[in-house]
Write a protein that holds these residues in place. Structure first.
Motif, mmCIF file in Angstrom:
data_model
loop_
_atom_site.group_PDB
_atom_site.id
_atom_site.type_symbol
_atom_site.label_atom_id
_atom_site.label_comp_id
_atom_site.label_asym_id
_atom_site.label_seq_id
_atom_site.Cartn_x
_atom_site.Cartn_y
_atom_site.Cartn_z
ATOM 1 N N VAL A 9 -4.771 5.273 4.156
ATOM 2 C CA VAL A 9 -4.056 4.645 3.051
ATOM 3 C C VAL A 9 -4.405 5.412 1.783
ATOM 4 O O VAL A 9 -5.582 5.672 1.497
ATOM 5 N N ILE A 10 -3.397 5.796 1.019
ATOM 6 C CA ILE A 10 -3.651 6.541 -0.213
ATOM 7 C C ILE A 10 -4.241 5.622 -1.280
ATOM 8 O O ILE A 10 -5.259 5.937 -1.901
ATOM 9 N N ARG A 11 -3.614 4.441 -1.448
ATOM 10 C CA ARG A 11 -4.118 3.458 -2.425
ATOM 11 C C ARG A 11 -3.296 2.184 -2.311
ATOM 12 O O ARG A 11 -2.165 2.218 -1.796
ATOM 13 N N PRO A 12 -3.828 1.075 -2.797
ATOM 14 C CA PRO A 12 -2.980 -0.119 -2.939
ATOM 15 C C PRO A 12 -1.913 0.158 -3.995
ATOM 16 O O PRO A 12 -2.151 0.913 -4.952
ATOM 17 N N ALA A 13 -0.739 -0.414 -3.826
ATOM 18 C CA ALA A 13 0.354 -0.187 -4.777
ATOM 19 C C ALA A 13 -0.001 -0.769 -6.134
ATOM 20 O O ALA A 13 -0.519 -1.890 -6.229
ATOM 21 N N ASN A 14 0.286 -0.012 -7.190
ATOM 22 C CA ASN A 14 0.034 -0.506 -8.542
ATOM 23 C C ASN A 14 1.362 -0.865 -9.215
ATOM 24 O O ASN A 14 2.432 -0.770 -8.606
ATOM 25 N N VAL B 245 0.831 -1.197 0.000
ATOM 26 C CA VAL B 245 0.000 0.000 0.000
ATOM 27 C C VAL B 245 0.870 1.252 0.000
ATOM 28 O O VAL B 245 2.013 1.233 0.469
ATOM 29 N N ILE B 246 0.305 2.328 -0.527
ATOM 30 C CA ILE B 246 0.983 3.619 -0.540
ATOM 31 C C ILE B 246 0.380 4.471 0.571
ATOM 32 O O ILE B 246 -0.846 4.632 0.649
ATOM 33 N N VAL B 247 1.249 4.988 1.455
ATOM 34 C CA VAL B 247 0.792 5.787 2.591
ATOM 35 C C VAL B 247 1.702 6.999 2.762
ATOM 36 O O VAL B 247 2.812 7.042 2.226
ATOM 37 N N GLU B 248 1.203 7.962 3.508
ATOM 38 C CA GLU B 248 2.014 9.135 3.840
ATOM 39 C C GLU B 248 2.501 9.010 5.269
ATOM 40 O O GLU B 248 1.717 8.759 6.187
ATOM 41 N N THR B 249 3.806 9.182 5.480
ATOM 42 C CA THR B 249 4.399 9.121 6.814
ATOM 43 C C THR B 249 5.154 10.428 7.071
ATOM 44 O O THR B 249 5.199 11.312 6.220
ATOM 45 N N ALA B 250 5.772 10.491 8.234
ATOM 46 C CA ALA B 250 6.561 11.679 8.573
ATOM 47 C C ALA B 250 7.750 11.841 7.630
ATOM 48 O O ALA B 250 8.289 12.934 7.473
ATOM 49 N N ARG B 251 8.147 10.750 6.995
ATOM 50 C CA ARG B 251 9.288 10.800 6.083
ATOM 51 C C ARG B 251 8.872 11.174 4.656
ATOM 52 O O ARG B 251 9.712 11.514 3.841
ATOM 53 N N GLY B 252 7.585 11.057 4.358
ATOM 54 C CA GLY B 252 7.117 11.346 3.007
ATOM 55 C C GLY B 252 6.193 10.239 2.519
ATOM 56 O O GLY B 252 5.650 9.463 3.310
ATOM 57 N N ILE B 253 6.018 10.141 1.215
ATOM 58 C CA ILE B 253 5.180 9.097 0.622
ATOM 59 C C ILE B 253 5.992 7.816 0.543
ATOM 60 O O ILE B 253 7.083 7.785 -0.047
ATOM 61 N N GLU B 254 5.466 6.740 1.144
ATOM 62 C CA GLU B 254 6.192 5.477 1.179
ATOM 63 C C GLU B 254 5.288 4.306 0.814
ATOM 64 O O GLU B 254 4.060 4.390 0.900
ATOM 65 N N CYS B 255 5.936 3.224 0.438
ATOM 66 C CA CYS B 255 5.235 1.975 0.142
ATOM 67 C C CYS B 255 5.526 0.995 1.266
ATOM 68 O O CYS B 255 6.689 0.771 1.624
ATOM 69 N N GLY B 256 4.471 0.430 1.840
ATOM 70 C CA GLY B 256 4.641 -0.525 2.935
ATOM 71 C C GLY B 256 3.886 -1.816 2.674
ATOM 72 O O GLY B 256 3.043 -1.892 1.771
ATOM 73 N N ASP B 257 4.215 -2.827 3.446
ATOM 74 C CA ASP B 257 3.535 -4.126 3.354
ATOM 75 C C ASP B 257 2.482 -4.235 4.448
ATOM 76 O O ASP B 257 2.743 -3.881 5.609
ATOM 77 N N VAL B 258 1.315 -4.750 4.104
ATOM 78 C CA VAL B 258 0.248 -4.932 5.074
ATOM 79 C C VAL B 258 0.622 -6.089 6.001
ATOM 80 O O VAL B 258 0.851 -7.215 5.550
#
Length: 287
Positions: free
Chosen positions: A63-68, A31-44
């Motif tokens: 959550v911004i969106r699932p990763a494409n 998933v794509i999310v916004e963190t204190a570090r910026g826009i990141e991709c993480g695993d659920v």
């Protein structure tokens, strides 16, 4: 009740809560999310679940969106860029003659920031280094000093047991470990035997500590005074796991110690396990 999803940014890393925002997410989804570090991709780490609102300390970011496929392609490109940035930073560190060890480099997904992780014995004035790196990469630069345990978690490797580091494999957070634990578990206080590859006390000392604390409560310690069926004596050896004791009887001090189970003795005065100042001083650097 609030609906949350757990997201990790590293294998065995800390799990952070996010608002799934209507997406039905499953473990291992990206998933794509916004963190204190910026826009990141993480695993659920775990899918949608409900928790009490009181368990949340602050409003959740969504959550911004699932990763494409495009996100995954950028991730792969970032990995290549991170390797290149690592080499560039190493050269600049040598040029500036800084006493620091570069450990890892990370790009945020949107490449708005590059994070350089390093270790050092003390404080390092890296302002000139940051200026050079910003001029080369034309983006925000952040240098973060980390400890040797964090270094081991980032890099990974094999422990003295022959298995991959626990911190790299499954430990999401470091647990406090002390020299007293090693002493209570009757381990040698040799730094070589109780410290991990990182040079600090092995994390696995914590795993069985609760069991040892229980056994120490029910087993007379070395130096304890006990009554046995054959008379009073002093414990000169104990086996916490089996419960067997060796007791030197007061009436037969020169004879071989009596071997007896802890259930067959009555404790008169127990002994305390302490780490003396000399031992603490010698092992200070690995705690």
């Amino acid at each position: 009740m609030a609906v949350i999803v757990g997201v990790r940014f590293r294998n065995a890393g800390k799990t952070y809560y996010f608002d799934p925002k209507g997406f039905d997410l499953k473990p291992k989804d990206q998933v794509i999310v916004e963190t204190a570090r910026g826009i990141e991709c993480g695993d659920v780490a775990f899918g949608n679940r409900e928790i009490d609102d009181a368990a949340l300390t602050s409003p959740l970011k969504a959550v911004i969106r699932p990763a494409n496929e495009r996100d995954k392609r950028i991730l792969a490109e970032n990995k290549e860029k991170e390797a290149q940035a690592f080499d560039v930073c190493m050269k600049k560190i040598k040029e500036h003659k800084l006493k620091m060890k570069l450990v890892s480099v990370e790009y945020t997904l949107d490449r708005s920031k590059i994070l350089f992780y390093f270790t050092a014995d003390g404080r390092v004035d890296f302002r000139a280094l940051v200026k050079d790196l910003a001029g080369i990469f034309r983006t925000r630069i952040e240098l973060r000093q980390i400890g040797v345990r964090d270094e081991a978690k980032l890099i990974g490797g094999l422990g003295v047991c022959g298995r991959p580091f626990c911190c790299k494999g499954f430990l999401s957070e470091f647990q406090p470990v002390s020299v007293k634990m090693a002493k209570e578990q009757n381990l040698s206080l040799s730094p070589v035997k109780i410290s991990g590859t990182c040079g600090r006390l092995m994390c696995c000392l914590k795993y069985e500590q609760d069991t040892y604390e229980h056994l120490l409560r029910v087993t007379p310690k070395y130096g304890a005074i006990v009554d046995t069926p054959e008379g009073r004596g002093t414990v000169v050896e104990n086996n916490l796991i089996t419960g067997m004791l060796k007791v030197r009887l007061d009436k037969r001090p020169e004879a071989a110690p009596l071997v007896i189970h802890r259930k067959e003795v009555k404790l008169i005065k127990d002994h305390q396990i302490r780490v003396d100042e000399k031992e603490l001083k010698e092992l200070k650097d690995i705690e």
